[in-house]
Design a protein around this motif. Structure first.
Motif, PDB file in Angstrom:
ATOM      1  N   PRO A 101       0.803  -1.227   0.000  1.00  0.00           N
ATOM      2  CA  PRO A 101       0.000   0.000   0.000  1.00  0.00           C
ATOM      3  C   PRO A 101       0.838   1.281   0.000  1.00  0.00           C
ATOM      4  CG  PRO A 101      -0.911  -1.572   1.551  1.00  0.00           C
ATOM      5  CD  PRO A 101       0.410  -2.123   1.104  1.00  0.00           C
ATOM      6  N   MET A 102       1.914   1.301   0.787  1.00  0.00           N
ATOM      7  CA  MET A 102       2.749   2.508   0.844  1.00  0.00           C
ATOM      8  C   MET A 102       3.458   2.765  -0.492  1.00  0.00           C
ATOM      9  SD  MET A 102       5.750   3.490   3.521  1.00  0.00           S
ATOM     10  CE  MET A 102       6.728   4.963   3.284  1.00  0.00           C
ATOM     11  N   LEU A 103       3.979   1.695  -1.107  1.00  0.00           N
ATOM     12  CA  LEU A 103       4.690   1.849  -2.380  1.00  0.00           C
ATOM     13  C   LEU A 103       3.724   2.218  -3.507  1.00  0.00           C
ATOM     14  CD1 LEU A 103       7.232  -1.113  -2.104  1.00  0.00           C
ATOM     15  CD2 LEU A 103       7.623   1.314  -1.630  1.00  0.00           C
ATOM     16  N   GLU A 104       2.515   1.669  -3.439  1.00  0.00           N
ATOM     17  CA  GLU A 104       1.499   2.005  -4.436  1.00  0.00           C
ATOM     18  C   GLU A 104       1.125   3.486  -4.333  1.00  0.00           C
ATOM     19  OE1 GLU A 104      -1.980  -0.811  -6.305  1.00  0.00           O
ATOM     20  OE2 GLU A 104      -1.587  -0.925  -4.159  1.00  0.00           O
ATOM     21  N   LYS A 105       1.073   3.965  -3.105  1.00  0.00           N
ATOM     22  CA  LYS A 105       0.756   5.382  -2.868  1.00  0.00           C
ATOM     23  C   LYS A 105       1.872   6.272  -3.441  1.00  0.00           C
ATOM     24  CE  LYS A 105      -0.953   8.316   0.891  1.00  0.00           C
ATOM     25  NZ  LYS A 105      -0.080   9.228   1.612  1.00  0.00           N
ATOM     26  N   GLN A 106       3.119   5.857  -3.221  1.00  0.00           N
ATOM     27  CA  GLN A 106       4.255   6.613  -3.775  1.00  0.00           C
ATOM     28  C   GLN A 106       4.184   6.661  -5.294  1.00  0.00           C
ATOM     29  OE1 GLN A 106       8.002   4.984  -2.494  1.00  0.00           O
ATOM     30  NE2 GLN A 106       8.063   6.244  -0.649  1.00  0.00           N
ATOM     31  N   LYS A 107       3.851   5.541  -5.902  1.00  0.00           N
ATOM     32  CA  LYS A 107       3.783   5.506  -7.369  1.00  0.00           C
ATOM     33  C   LYS A 107       2.685   6.423  -7.877  1.00  0.00           C
ATOM     34  CE  LYS A 107       4.139   2.587 -11.337  1.00  0.00           C
ATOM     35  NZ  LYS A 107       4.378   1.246 -11.870  1.00  0.00           N
ATOM     36  N   ALA A 108       1.560   6.465  -7.166  1.00  0.00           N
ATOM     37  CA  ALA A 108       0.422   7.280  -7.597  1.00  0.00           C
ATOM     38  C   ALA A 108       0.636   8.758  -7.322  1.00  0.00           C
ATOM     39  CB  ALA A 108      -0.844   6.804  -6.890  1.00  0.00           C
ATOM     40  N   GLU A 109       1.190   9.087  -6.167  1.00  0.00           N
ATOM     41  CA  GLU A 109       1.289  10.490  -5.736  1.00  0.00           C
ATOM     42  C   GLU A 109       2.660  11.116  -5.984  1.00  0.00           C
ATOM     43  OE1 GLU A 109       0.046  10.666  -1.672  1.00  0.00           O
ATOM     44  OE2 GLU A 109      -1.924   9.761  -2.076  1.00  0.00           O
ATOM     45  N   GLY A 110       3.655  10.311  -6.311  1.00  0.00           N
ATOM     46  CA  GLY A 110       4.993  10.840  -6.528  1.00  0.00           C
ATOM     47  C   GLY A 110       5.849  10.735  -5.278  1.00  0.00           C
ATOM     48  N   VAL A 111       7.142  10.940  -5.445  1.00  0.00           N
ATOM     49  CA  VAL A 111       8.101  10.807  -4.342  1.00  0.00           C
ATOM     50  C   VAL A 111       8.784  12.152  -4.091  1.00  0.00           C
ATOM     51  CG1 VAL A 111       8.537   8.344  -4.659  1.00  0.00           C
ATOM     52  CG2 VAL A 111       9.827   9.986  -6.021  1.00  0.00           C
ATOM     53  N   THR A 112       9.459  12.257  -2.947  1.00  0.00           N
ATOM     54  CA  THR A 112      10.125  13.521  -2.596  1.00  0.00           C
ATOM     55  C   THR A 112      11.583  13.543  -3.048  1.00  0.00           C
ATOM     56  OG1 THR A 112      10.674  12.626  -0.421  1.00  0.00           O
ATOM     57  CG2 THR A 112       8.637  13.900  -0.602  1.00  0.00           C
ATOM     58  N   ARG A 113      12.056  12.417  -3.542  1.00  0.00           N
ATOM     59  CA  ARG A 113      13.421  12.349  -4.088  1.00  0.00           C
ATOM     60  C   ARG A 113      13.482  11.209  -5.084  1.00  0.00           C
ATOM     61  NH1 ARG A 113      16.889   9.266   0.725  1.00  0.00           N
ATOM     62  NH2 ARG A 113      15.372   7.603   1.035  1.00  0.00           N
ATOM     63  N   LYS A 114      14.435  11.283  -6.000  1.00  0.00           N
ATOM     64  CA  LYS A 114      14.589  10.200  -6.976  1.00  0.00           C
ATOM     65  C   LYS A 114      16.067  10.008  -7.290  1.00  0.00           C
ATOM     66  CE  LYS A 114      13.594  10.912 -11.309  1.00  0.00           C
ATOM     67  NZ  LYS A 114      12.928  11.245 -12.599  1.00  0.00           N
ATOM     68  N   LEU A 115      16.406   8.773  -7.591  1.00  0.00           N
ATOM     69  CA  LEU A 115      17.792   8.436  -7.903  1.00  0.00           C
ATOM     70  C   LEU A 115      18.088   8.798  -9.353  1.00  0.00           C
ATOM     71  CD1 LEU A 115      20.363   7.052  -6.747  1.00  0.00           C
ATOM     72  CD2 LEU A 115      19.513   4.915  -7.727  1.00  0.00           C
ATOM     73  N   VAL A 116      19.172   9.548  -9.562  1.00  0.00           N
ATOM     74  CA  VAL A 116      19.560   9.957 -10.918  1.00  0.00           C
ATOM     75  C   VAL A 116      21.046   9.670 -11.137  1.00  0.00           C
ATOM     76  CG1 VAL A 116      17.846  11.805 -11.022  1.00  0.00           C
ATOM     77  CG2 VAL A 116      20.171  12.336 -10.237  1.00  0.00           C
ATOM     78  N   GLY A 117      21.430   9.637 -12.406  1.00  0.00           N
ATOM     79  CA  GLY A 117      22.837   9.582 -12.770  1.00  0.00           C
ATOM     80  C   GLY A 117      23.302  10.974 -13.172  1.00  0.00           C
ATOM     81  N   PHE A 118      24.588  11.220 -13.027  1.00  0.00           N
ATOM     82  CA  PHE A 118      25.124  12.521 -13.459  1.00  0.00           C
ATOM     83  C   PHE A 118      26.564  12.380 -13.945  1.00  0.00           C
ATOM     84  CE2 PHE A 118      25.830  12.250  -8.855  1.00  0.00           C
ATOM     85  CZ  PHE A 118      27.184  12.527  -8.752  1.00  0.00           C
ATOM     86  N   GLU A 119      26.936  13.276 -14.857  1.00  0.00           N
ATOM     87  CA  GLU A 119      28.308  13.361 -15.370  1.00  0.00           C
ATOM     88  C   GLU A 119      28.889  14.703 -14.993  1.00  0.00           C
ATOM     89  OE1 GLU A 119      28.208  12.771 -19.577  1.00  0.00           O
ATOM     90  OE2 GLU A 119      27.738  10.622 -19.426  1.00  0.00           O
ATOM     91  N   MET A 120      30.145  14.696 -14.560  1.00  0.00           N
ATOM     92  CA  MET A 120      30.814  15.930 -14.179  1.00  0.00           C
ATOM     93  C   MET A 120      31.187  16.752 -15.415  1.00  0.00           C
ATOM     94  SD  MET A 120      30.943  15.738 -10.877  1.00  0.00           S
ATOM     95  CE  MET A 120      32.020  17.146 -10.603  1.00  0.00           C
ATOM     96  N   VAL A 121      31.011  18.061 -15.288  1.00  0.00           N
ATOM     97  CA  VAL A 121      31.518  19.004 -16.293  1.00  0.00           C
ATOM     98  C   VAL A 121      32.878  19.518 -15.791  1.00  0.00           C
ATOM     99  CG1 VAL A 121      31.125  21.195 -17.469  1.00  0.00           C
ATOM    100  CG2 VAL A 121      29.199  19.662 -16.999  1.00  0.00           C
ATOM    101  N   ASP A 122      32.893  19.986 -14.547  1.00  0.00           N
ATOM    102  CA  ASP A 122      34.153  20.394 -13.921  1.00  0.00           C
ATOM    103  C   ASP A 122      34.943  19.148 -13.524  1.00  0.00           C
ATOM    104  OD1 ASP A 122      33.526  23.076 -14.178  1.00  0.00           O
ATOM    105  OD2 ASP A 122      32.536  23.156 -12.219  1.00  0.00           O
ATOM    106  N   ARG A 123      36.253  19.314 -13.431  1.00  0.00           N
ATOM    107  CA  ARG A 123      37.099  18.169 -13.077  1.00  0.00           C
ATOM    108  C   ARG A 123      36.959  17.858 -11.586  1.00  0.00           C
ATOM    109  NH1 ARG A 123      40.207  14.944 -15.464  1.00  0.00           N
ATOM    110  NH2 ARG A 123      42.074  13.999 -14.564  1.00  0.00           N
ATOM    111  N   GLY A 124      36.683  16.607 -11.283  1.00  0.00           N
ATOM    112  CA  GLY A 124      36.547  16.194  -9.889  1.00  0.00           C
ATOM    113  C   GLY A 124      35.926  14.813  -9.828  1.00  0.00           C
ATOM    114  N   ILE A 125      36.149  14.126  -8.724  1.00  0.00           N
ATOM    115  CA  ILE A 125      35.607  12.782  -8.548  1.00  0.00           C
ATOM    116  C   ILE A 125      34.554  12.811  -7.449  1.00  0.00           C
ATOM    117  CG2 ILE A 125      36.123  10.362  -8.062  1.00  0.00           C
ATOM    118  CD1 ILE A 125      39.017  10.915  -8.928  1.00  0.00           C
TER     119      ILE A 125
END
Length: 361
Positions: free
Chosen positions: A270-294
């Motif tokens: 029920p909780m996960l279904e609610k998240q799918k329907a109403e949206g989440v407050t954070r999401k996992l994304v990928g990113f690439e650096m433009v500036d040099r750094g790790i």
């Protein structure tokens, strides 16, 4: 520290050893970049015998798995594999895992090494269906032979047509003269290859045979350091970094393994279904650096005004791209590909862009 059947071999080969999930494991041999490129271009061998394996058997096996895992186990047939997770009762993930259907009423679960005890306790405590459970983790060894030339090397050692084992399927048969070896194709590197599961008493035979078969392809042993950079270039999640007891599969972009189908009342649905329907407050994304750094696990993600918008969960210097890459949780409004974000590296605000993995071109 615990050992695998190959620990003495790693030490004899001069591997840099370190504790991982309670095991004495090889982190690197010739260097992470060299090992990473070996797997991308040729063939490399990982000792992953520290992973956990549970058998789930009997007429109640399916009902039990439908309750404790998020994906729809009912679609599996013998020889098929499924990626899934154990949702906890607070909206997070106990672990992510693989489910192998071995026979109609027999499944093998492959769980993360660091979570074997936790996962076993979770399964046992939630087994109200009465499925037969067996923790076989100490009675199974595993090698992951990865890379585009893996199939050429391994085909010499079995009559099973390895090209007839598509992604997320497996076969069981004779390999290197040994019976009942599981040969599966689930790879965590994005470079192709197979995983071999076998009894520890034949580990020496299989190790020797694999390295002899791969000699003409410059086969090398590979450590866990390159395993991490390879999975990160593919955007594959690592439990303990990108997933944990507080991250939901919906937040982690794993809605595709979370099946809200009729009759599947899995834990915390029920909780996960609610998240799918109403949206989440954070999401996992990928990113690439433009500036040099790790980017590194735990670094803050900020917007151009310096306001915190999230946190880095995994990061490295991409061995194939030679740029910083990473994954992290951000507020949803910063989650679209092409969005500019910044990584706070010890007070320095370094620019990056959100991208959809894989990072390896």
């Amino acid at each position: 520290m615990k050992t695998t059947p190959f620990t003495e071999k790693h030490i004899a080969l001069g591997a840099k050893m370190h504790e991982f999930a309670g095991y004495n494991m090889p982190i690197e041999y010739s260097g992470i970049i060299d090992e990473h490129l070996t797997v991308c271009q040729g063939v490399g061998v990982f000792d992953v015998s520290h992973m956990g394996e549970f058998w789930v058997k009997g007429p109640k096996a399916l009902a039990f798995l439908q309750k404790v895992t998020s994906n729809n186990v009912a679609v599996l047939t013998p020889g098929k594999i499924q990626y899934t997770c154990f949702p906890n009762d607070k909206g997070g993930i106990v672990d992510d895992l693989l489910v192998y259907q071995y026979e109609p009423e027999k499944y093998m679960l492959v769980v993360n090494a660091a979570n074997i005890e936790k996962d076993w306790d979770w399964c046992v405590s939630h087994n109200t269906e009465g499925a037969e459970l067996e923790n076989a983790s100490d009675h199974m060894a595993q090698l992951a032979v990865q890379g585009p030339k893996a199939i050429l090397a391994l085909q010499k050692l079995t009559d099973i047509d390895l090209s007839s084992i598509p992604y997320y399927t497996f076969k069981v048969g004779k390999f290197a003269g040994e019976e009942n070896v599981i040969i599966s194709n689930t790879g965590y590197t994005g470079a192709g290859g197979f995983e071999l599961y076998f009894y520890p008493n034949v580990a020496d035979t299989i190790w020797k045979a694999v390295f002899e078969a791969g000699e003409e392809f410059d086969i090398k042993p590979i450590g866990l350091g390159a395993r991490d950079t390879l999975r990160l270039e593919m955007g594959f999640c690592l439990y303990g970094n990108d997933l944990d007891d507080t991250t939901s599969p919906i937040e982690a972009g794993l809605g595709w393994i979370t099946k809200f189908i009729e009759g599947k009342e899995f834990i915390n649905r029920p909780m996960l279904e609610k998240q799918k329907a109403e949206g989440v407050t954070r999401k996992l994304v990928g990113f690439e650096m433009v500036d040099r750094g790790i980017p590194r696990h735990g670094y803050e993600l900020v917007n151009s005004d310096g306001e915190k918008i999230g946190i880095v969960t995994s990061g490295t210097m991409s061995p194939t791209r030679k740029i910083g890459i990473g994954m992290g949780y951000v507020k949803p409004e910063y989650g679209k590909a092409g969005t500019e974000i910044c990584i706070d590296m010890r007070g320095r605000k370094l620019k990056a862009f959100v991208v959809k993995p894989p990072f390896r071109k």
